[in-house]
Structure formats: C-alpha cells, structure tokens
Enzyme design. Structure first.
Site, mmCIF file in Angstrom:
data_model
loop_
_atom_site.group_PDB
_atom_site.id
_atom_site.type_symbol
_atom_site.label_atom_id
_atom_site.label_comp_id
_atom_site.label_asym_id
_atom_site.label_seq_id
_atom_site.Cartn_x
_atom_site.Cartn_y
_atom_site.Cartn_z
ATOM 1 N N ARG A 16 0.812 -1.228 0.000
ATOM 2 C CA ARG A 16 0.000 0.000 0.000
ATOM 3 C C ARG A 16 0.839 1.269 0.000
ATOM 4 O O ARG A 16 0.315 2.377 0.006
ATOM 5 C CB ARG A 16 -0.953 -0.022 1.202
ATOM 6 C CG ARG A 16 -2.085 -1.018 1.038
ATOM 7 C CD ARG A 16 -2.746 -1.348 2.356
ATOM 8 N NE ARG A 16 -1.951 -2.285 3.160
ATOM 9 C CZ ARG A 16 -2.264 -2.668 4.391
ATOM 10 N NH1 ARG A 16 -3.339 -2.163 4.978
ATOM 11 N NH2 ARG A 16 -1.504 -3.530 5.050
ATOM 12 N N GLN A 73 13.261 -14.322 4.832
ATOM 13 C CA GLN A 73 11.999 -15.045 4.616
ATOM 14 C C GLN A 73 11.775 -15.057 3.102
ATOM 15 O O GLN A 73 11.449 -14.022 2.519
ATOM 16 C CB GLN A 73 10.852 -14.321 5.335
ATOM 17 C CG GLN A 73 9.513 -15.005 5.202
ATOM 18 C CD GLN A 73 8.364 -14.114 5.679
ATOM 19 O OE1 GLN A 73 8.496 -12.897 5.803
ATOM 20 N NE2 GLN A 73 7.217 -14.722 5.926
ATOM 21 N N GLY A 78 3.063 -14.565 5.644
ATOM 22 C CA GLY A 78 2.371 -14.055 6.824
ATOM 23 C C GLY A 78 3.313 -13.869 8.005
ATOM 24 O O GLY A 78 4.461 -14.317 7.984
ATOM 25 N N THR A 79 2.788 -13.191 9.022
ATOM 26 C CA THR A 79 3.643 -12.823 10.161
ATOM 27 C C THR A 79 4.087 -14.036 10.992
ATOM 28 O O THR A 79 5.198 -14.044 11.531
ATOM 29 C CB THR A 79 2.934 -11.788 11.060
ATOM 30 O OG1 THR A 79 1.562 -12.178 11.243
ATOM 31 C CG2 THR A 79 2.957 -10.413 10.440
ATOM 32 N N ASN A 170 -4.781 -4.661 18.115
ATOM 33 C CA ASN A 170 -3.455 -5.256 18.268
ATOM 34 C C ASN A 170 -2.411 -4.320 17.656
ATOM 35 O O ASN A 170 -2.531 -3.929 16.498
ATOM 36 C CB ASN A 170 -3.457 -6.604 17.523
ATOM 37 C CG ASN A 170 -2.069 -7.202 17.429
ATOM 38 O OD1 ASN A 170 -1.215 -6.951 18.274
ATOM 39 N ND2 ASN A 170 -1.841 -8.006 16.400
ATOM 40 N N ASN A 228 1.181 1.845 6.994
ATOM 41 C CA ASN A 228 0.885 0.979 5.853
ATOM 42 C C ASN A 228 0.779 1.757 4.547
ATOM 43 O O ASN A 228 0.802 1.180 3.481
ATOM 44 C CB ASN A 228 -0.411 0.210 6.090
ATOM 45 C CG ASN A 228 -0.281 -0.742 7.267
ATOM 46 O OD1 ASN A 228 0.719 -1.451 7.394
ATOM 47 N ND2 ASN A 228 -1.257 -0.738 8.144
ATOM 48 N N TYR A 366 30.757 34.842 -4.277
ATOM 49 C CA TYR A 366 30.903 33.394 -4.407
ATOM 50 C C TYR A 366 32.303 33.018 -3.941
ATOM 51 O O TYR A 366 33.302 33.507 -4.484
ATOM 52 C CB TYR A 366 30.695 32.944 -5.865
ATOM 53 C CG TYR A 366 31.102 31.495 -6.037
ATOM 54 C CD1 TYR A 366 30.363 30.481 -5.426
ATOM 55 C CD2 TYR A 366 32.250 31.137 -6.765
ATOM 56 C CE1 TYR A 366 30.755 29.151 -5.533
ATOM 57 C CE2 TYR A 366 32.641 29.811 -6.865
ATOM 58 C CZ TYR A 366 31.894 28.826 -6.250
ATOM 59 O OH TYR A 366 32.284 27.521 -6.339
#
Ligand code: UD1
Ligand code: CA
Length: 454
Positions: A16, A73, A78-79, A170, A228, A366
């Site tokens: 996302r 992984q 998934g977690t 959560n 997210n 300069y």
C-alpha cells in the site's frame, strides 16, 4: 534485559506504499522506520536481535549491518511464517521473545520494557500490547475473555460485525514465553481471508492449549501507529516531530512554532537557542547555546557554534564557529568551515572553503575552494573564479586582507596577509602587499578599516 531476544518483522514490501523501496526503509523524522524500531529495541539490551527480511532483503540487511542478525523469509506467507524463520535459532532458548513489527516507528523503549516486565510478573504465555482507537480500521481486533485475558485476535478482513466494532486493537507488538511461542507456531494454519499464516492466531491457540495471554494497553495510542500507506507515513512524521519538538523544548530551547519546525531525531540543540518558524534541521546537526535560527533556515548535517545567528539560508555539511552570522539568503555548501565571529551576508555562496575568524563577506559573493585567514573583508560582488572548465583551483587569502567591491580572484591565486585593494581588482598568481594589481584595478585609497558593529 537478560534472557530476552527480539524479533523485528521487516520482510513486507508494503504494497500500500506503492514504492520501489522496502517499507521499513522509508524515512520518518530523518531516518528509516526500521532504525527507530531498532533503537527502541536496542535500548532494552536484549541478548540477540533478529530482523526478518524479505522484499529487497539484501538492501535491508546492508542497512541493518551489525546491529542485528538478519534472517531471510523467502516467500512472505504471513507474520507467523516470518517468525518461524527465526525458530532454528530459538530451539533451546528459555527466556522471553519480544516481537515487533518493523512499521511501527513511534514505539518507546519504556513501553517495550514494561511489556516484558508484565509478562514476567504475571507468568502468562504472552502479553500483547494493545491500544484503543476511535477508528480501529486496518488493525486486528482484541477479543477478551470474561476474566479480561485475551481470547483471540481477529484480523480486520476476518471480523464479523461485532468484532469489527471493537475499539481495542493489536499493535503488532508482543512478548512471548519462547517455548510457548514455538508450541503455538507449529499449529498456525492459513485458513483465513488473506490465506496467510497469522502470528495473531497464536493467541487463540495458546488459549486452547490451556495457557493465558494478557493484554497491556498502551496509554499513548500514537506510540503504536502502524505505517501501511504514505498517509500513515505523514501521520507518523507529524507525531514524531511533535515529540522531538517537545523534548527539545524540555531541554531549554525555544521553538516559536512547533507546527512549522522540522527537527530530526539526531539533532542536538543547546539551551536558550531560539528556533523561528519554517526551519528544518535535518540529519546529524549539533547547534550550540544561545543561537537564533530562522525564520526559513535549513541546516543539514552541520555544526553550529554558540551564539550564531542564521536566517533565510541553507547550510549543508558545514561547520560554523561561535557568533557566526549567516544570511539572509545565503548558501553554505559541503566542506565549508567558518570560524568564530565571521559574517556571511546576503546572496553569498560558500563551498569547500575555510574561512577564518572575524571575516566579513556580506554581499553577493561566491567563495569556492578557498582558504581565507582571519580578519578578512571581501567587498560586494567579490568572487573566486575557481573553475577553468576542467579543474577546480584554489584561492588562498592571508590575514587582514581587504578587497573592495567586484574583486575577481582568478584561481590559483594567493593573496598575502595585509594586502588591500579598493575595487574591481582582478587578482591572480601571487599577490603581495605593496604590489600593483592587474591593469584594470585601482589601488585602494587609504581609509580606516570599517568598524564592526557588535
Ligand atoms: C499486523 C497484525 C495486526 C496488527 C497490525 C499492527 C498480523 C496477522 N496482523 O497487521 O493484527 O493490528 O500488524 O500494525 O500479524 N511481515 C513479514 N513477513 C510476512 C508478512 C509481514 O515480515 O510474511 C512484516 C511486515 O514487513 C510488517 C509486519 O510484518 O513489518 C506486519 O505486516 P503487515 O502486512 O503490515 O500486517 P498488518 O496487516 O498491518
Ligand atoms: Ca502494518
């Protein structure tokens, strides 16, 4: 804390975010989200820290360096599957496992510490960090038993209408008794809306195995914001910046308008310094006491000595002494070192140059690749002509040199201490006191060196 290991989940792509960069490497208040999480975890001094990498894992691993052990992984299922990658390292471990998502950059070390202490004190299988949100959209919901323990966590996509209405969510941060975690992980299945192995399912599994899981409610819900999307990123940025501004103010710095002041986490500011609106202080910056910074100043990766005044200017990778004045409308570029009591004024650019104490370069100049001594005054429009189309060449100016308006320093050029010219001088090679300048320059008529205002 002893008998503690930490796992940071950072394998996700962050779909996302619509980004080519791994989500956890997106910056919040000047540093990647992952660094904020790492810092919070490191503060607990666990025995080991594991970071689970996946999407562009090599890039994340390189970023983490020696701060943690990276475990890859391969497929992101998934977690729970992510945590499973670390299991081979935990087989015989008897202590606590702190698990946190890599996309919650606002978490405070004190909260993590409290979470570990709670699990230990109450001897439960796991303690989940939760919080209550008016708008819980996007988060897993906490379903409690009558006795207040946690029965299960339901992911938003799997909620029924009653569960969806629950405001306690959560945070994705937990502490597990390691062996209980391993028992539960083996039993996680992916029969849910997203066909993923959810870590959150371990809670219900532990309950069914006869163990208790508790919730600890984070008092400050902003601490647990999960990022997210880019909108979440902006929200995290805003919250963290407010927190930094508060902490800066608590240390004796005046921030006139925290809403328009952007101070990164690694910035140090001395007391009684005043920060005016529309100011950005980014990267690693060290500012002394009693400075006045802003309005409209951007200081990046620089040092600013005490009592300095900066307004409407951009200073990057530079070192300024004390009582230095910069701006308005000045640019100090990388590799510049400006000593005490020197003033750099309006529409002046300084790059890769060392400027001594008590110098005045106040208008339209300069200064590139120059080494300038103490007490030098360069008139309006003085420029170093440092680039011949191929090479950058050096300008060296001794102490107490006075060059009038519109001087051109054709590098390589070395102007001896004490030299002074009125205006329009074109100087090159070695320029000694008492020598005539090139033909189109006039000698400076004798006049007193201008007195500096204090
Ligand atoms: C997760 C929680 C949700 C909680 C929320 C808090 C689960 C199933 N859900 O949801 O209850 O409210 O965090 O922010 O855990 N990751 C991996 N490997 C994977 C999948 C994810 O390492 O295979 C990492 C991601 O990089 C991320 C973290 O785990 O850092 C969380 O993943 P994400 O997809 O953001 O989960 P949420 O839907 O936010
Ligand atoms: Ca998330």
């Amino acid at each position: 804390m002893k008998n503690l290991v930490a796992i940071i989940l950072a394998a996700g792509q962050g779909t996302r975010m619509y980004s080519g960069l791994p989500k956890v490497l997106h910056n919040v208040a000047g540093q990647p989200m992952l660094d904020h999480v790492l810092e919070a975890v490191e503060a607990l001094e666990p025995d080991k820290i594991y970071v689970v990498t996946g999407f562009l894992g090599e890039m994340v691993k390189e970023h983490v360096g020696k701060r943690a052990i990276c475990v890859h992984q391969k497929r992101r299922l998934g977690t729970a599957h992510a945590v499973k990658q670390v299991v081979p390292y935990l087989k015989d471990f008897k202590g606590d496992v702190l698990i946190t998502v890599g996309d919650a950059p606002l978490i405070r070390p004190a909260t993590l510490q409290e979470l570990v202490k709670r699990r230990r004190a109450h001897q439960v299988a796991a303690t989940v960090l939760t919080t209550e949100l008016d708008n819980p959209t996007g988060y897993g919901r906490i379903v409690r038993n009558r006795d207040g323990t946690v029965r299960k966590i339901v992911e938003e996509k799997d909620t029924n209408v009653y569960e969806a209405a629950i405001k306690e969510i959560n945070t994705g941060i937990y502490v597990f008794d390691c062996q209980r975690l391993l028992d539960a992980l083996d039993r996680v299945r992916n029969n849910n809306a997203q066909r993923e192995y959810y870590l959150t399912d371990t809670v219900e599994i532990l309950g069914k195995l006869g163990y208790e899981v508790e919730a600890m409610v984070a008092e400050d819900p902003t601490e647990t914001l999960g990022v997210n999307s880019r909108a979440d990123l902006a929200r995290a940025e805003n919250l963290l910046r407010r927190r930094i501004a508060m902490s800066v103010m608590e240390h004796g710095v005046t921030v006139i308008d925290p809403a328009t002041t952007y101070i990164d986490k690694q910035v140090q500011i001395g007391k009684d310094t005043i920060i005016h609106p529309f100011t950005m202080i980014t990267g690693k910056v060290d500012i002394g006491e009693e400075c006045v910074i802003g309005p409209h100043v951007h200081i990046a990766d620089s040092k600013v000595g005490a009592g300095s005044h900066l307004q409407f200017c951009y200073v990057q990778q530079a070192e300024l002494g004390s009582n230095v004045t910069i701006g308005p409308y000045a640019l100090v570029r990388p590799g510049s070192k400006i000593a005490d009591n020197t003033r750099i004024g309006t529409f002046v650019e300084v790059t890769r140059s060392k400027i001594g104490e008590g110098c005045d370069i106040l208008h339209l100049s300069y200064i590139g690749d120059a080494v300038i001594g103490n007490g030098v005054s360069l008139g309006t429009g003085t420029v170093t002509v440092n680039f011949d189309g191929k090479n950058k060449r050096r300008t060296v100016i001794g102490d107490n040199v006075f060059l009038g308006s519109n001087t051109q320093l054709i590098a390589p050029v070395e102007v001896e201490s004490g030299v002074s010219f009125a205006h329009n001088a074109v100087l090159s090679g070695k320029v000694r006191a008492g020598e005539d300048p090139l033909p189109n320059a006039k000698k400076k008529e004798k006049r007193a060196k201008p007195q500096r205002k204090k």
